[in-house]
Scaffold this active site. Structure first.
Site, short mmCIF file in Angstrom:
data_model
loop_
_atom_site.label_atom_id
_atom_site.label_comp_id
_atom_site.label_asym_id
_atom_site.label_seq_id
_atom_site.Cartn_x
_atom_site.Cartn_y
_atom_site.Cartn_z
N GLY A 10 15.30 -55.92 27.13
CA GLY A 10 14.47 -56.70 26.21
C GLY A 10 15.32 -57.33 25.12
O GLY A 10 14.86 -57.52 24.00
N GLY A 11 16.55 -57.67 25.47
CA GLY A 11 17.51 -58.15 24.48
C GLY A 11 17.22 -59.54 23.92
O GLY A 11 17.83 -59.92 22.93
N TYR A 14 12.13 -60.04 19.88
CA TYR A 14 12.21 -60.14 18.42
C TYR A 14 13.14 -59.11 17.82
O TYR A 14 14.00 -59.43 17.00
CB TYR A 14 10.80 -60.00 17.84
CG TYR A 14 10.72 -60.21 16.35
CD1 TYR A 14 10.96 -61.46 15.81
CD2 TYR A 14 10.41 -59.15 15.49
CE1 TYR A 14 10.90 -61.67 14.44
CE2 TYR A 14 10.34 -59.35 14.13
CZ TYR A 14 10.58 -60.60 13.60
OH TYR A 14 10.53 -60.81 12.24
N GLY A 16 14.91 -56.89 19.94
CA GLY A 16 15.98 -56.73 20.91
C GLY A 16 17.20 -57.57 20.60
O GLY A 16 18.35 -57.09 20.68
N ARG A 35 16.89 -60.23 33.57
CA ARG A 35 15.90 -60.05 34.62
C ARG A 35 15.63 -61.37 35.34
O ARG A 35 15.53 -62.42 34.69
CB ARG A 35 14.60 -59.51 34.02
CG ARG A 35 14.77 -58.16 33.35
CD ARG A 35 13.62 -57.84 32.42
NE ARG A 35 12.34 -57.85 33.11
CZ ARG A 35 11.17 -57.78 32.47
NH1 ARG A 35 11.13 -57.72 31.16
NH2 ARG A 35 10.05 -57.79 33.16
N LYS A 44 15.33 -68.23 26.42
CA LYS A 44 15.84 -66.89 26.67
C LYS A 44 17.18 -66.95 27.39
O LYS A 44 18.10 -66.18 27.10
CB LYS A 44 14.84 -66.07 27.49
CG LYS A 44 13.63 -65.62 26.69
CD LYS A 44 12.75 -64.69 27.50
CE LYS A 44 11.58 -64.18 26.66
NZ LYS A 44 10.72 -63.25 27.42
N LYS A 138 2.76 -44.91 23.67
CA LYS A 138 4.08 -44.47 23.22
C LYS A 138 4.24 -42.97 23.39
O LYS A 138 5.32 -42.49 23.77
CB LYS A 138 4.31 -44.89 21.76
CG LYS A 138 4.51 -46.39 21.60
CD LYS A 138 4.61 -46.80 20.15
CE LYS A 138 4.80 -48.31 20.03
NZ LYS A 138 4.86 -48.76 18.62
N ARG A 142 6.93 -40.82 25.61
CA ARG A 142 7.67 -39.69 25.04
C ARG A 142 7.57 -38.46 25.95
O ARG A 142 8.57 -37.78 26.19
CB ARG A 142 7.15 -39.35 23.64
CG ARG A 142 7.58 -40.29 22.55
CD ARG A 142 7.26 -39.70 21.19
NE ARG A 142 7.65 -40.57 20.09
CZ ARG A 142 7.70 -40.20 18.82
NH1 ARG A 142 7.36 -38.96 18.49
NH2 ARG A 142 8.06 -41.05 17.87
N HIS A 270 -4.67 -51.16 12.63
CA HIS A 270 -3.33 -50.82 12.16
C HIS A 270 -3.21 -51.04 10.65
O HIS A 270 -2.62 -50.23 9.93
CB HIS A 270 -2.28 -51.64 12.90
CG HIS A 270 -2.11 -51.24 14.34
ND1 HIS A 270 -2.72 -50.14 14.89
CD2 HIS A 270 -1.36 -51.79 15.33
CE1 HIS A 270 -2.38 -50.03 16.16
NE2 HIS A 270 -1.55 -51.02 16.45
#
Length: 311
Positions: A10-11, A14, A16, A35, A44, A138, A142, A270
């Site tokens: 994901g480099g 935002y 990355g 990818r 990209k 997430k 984990r 959030h």
């Protein structure tokens, strides 16, 4: 000590892209997953080529091709996932699971940093629907990491500055308000703002540090722990203009979710946890560490300086 080889997945995203730059700046042999799904996204591609020109190595692999992903992971010591979390439920979760499976099979990775970079999901089991799904996902990743015994570090980066600070914490805009500002409750809840480049710097600082192994690392720059009122006051001082304050009680704020689309409802939830509940600052760090204390040499960007570019 020889620096670890770091692969960023994901480099071009935002956060990355900032992690890639930080890895290069700190002297790590840096790899970026390229990818085939990039398709015709010329921006990209140009970014990937600019990383290559700066010394990064591009590794071609697809998250949908397990063998190619294992082969890419096998070439590095550290994997950092910075895949976007904007696709709730299936997409991002599935891709992260595929990455975990590849790391597990390769068996050589000495540190994995999954795509989190917000508030600590382990503290958000009470989060409001529908936004709770992002924290639940997430935590699912984990559990997969820990069940596979993959060495890891979790990064809690709190509020990305550009999304929360120059707009004085207003939703649906990235620019400072001109006349009126909505204040959440009394505006005195402490919030943590972090420059996005600093997120990259602290993340890469962690990858070879035994103190961060299997820990949650919190980014808490002291000068950036501010109330919304303090953010507004800083802006008024810089701009020379006093804004009209409209205080929104918690009940009214939550009621605004009623006729919103899914993404907006997630945002309201959030914001409620951050600005009314104080979920970023209402606890002491116990089983983890504060990156700003681990790495006092990092000259982080203060928010008063950050927002000067918007004046």
């Amino acid at each position: 000590m020889e620096k670890s080889r770091v692969l960023v997945v994901g480099g071009t995203g935002y956060i990355g892209r900032r992690i890639v730059r930080a890895s290069l700046a700190q002297g790590h042999p840096t790899y970026v997953l390229m990818r085939p799904e990039i398709g015709l996204d010329i921006d990209k591609l140009q970014m990937l080529l600019s990383f290559k020109a700066q010394g990064a190595r591009l590794l071609e692999a697809s998250l949908d091709d397990h063998a190619s992903l294992v082969a890419a992971v096998a070439q590095v010591d550290v994997v950092v996932s910075a895949m976007s979390g904007v696709h709730f439920r299936s997409h991002n979760l599935l891709l992260q699971h595929k990455l975990v499976e590849a790391i597990k099979e390769a068996g050589n990775v000495k540190r994995f940093i999954p795509s989190e970079f917000g508030c600590d999901p382990s503290r958000m089991g009470h989060a409001l629907e529908p936004g709770r799904v992002s924290f639940d996902e997430k935590m699912e990743i984990r559990r997969a990491i820990e069940e596979a015994n993959i060495p890891h570090t979790y990064i809690s980066a709190n509020c990305f500055a550009a999304y929360f600070c120059p707009n004085l914490c207003q939703m649906r805009t990235l620019l400072p308000p001109k006349e009126k500002v909505c204040v959440y409750g009394d505006g005195n809840v402490k919030v943590i703002f972090v420059d996005e480049d600093d997120v990259g710097t602290y993340t890469i600082k962690c990858v070879d540090d035994p103190r961060t192994l299997n820990k949650t690392i919190y980014l808490r720059p002291r000068e950036n722990i501010l109330t919304q009122n303090e953010v507004i006051m800083n802006w008024e001082k810089l701009s020379g203009k006093i804004l009209e304050k409209i205080h929104i009680p918690a009940e009214e704020f939550l009621a605004s979710m009623k006729d919103m689309d899914f993404a907006s409802q997630v945002g309201v939830g959030h914001y409620y946890h951050i600005f009314y509940e104080g979920c970023l600052t209402n606890f002491d760090i116990e089983d983890g560490a504060d990156a700003t204390l681990l790495y006092p040499e990092v000259q982080y960007t203060c928010m008063e300086e950050y927002i000067k570019r918007y004046v």
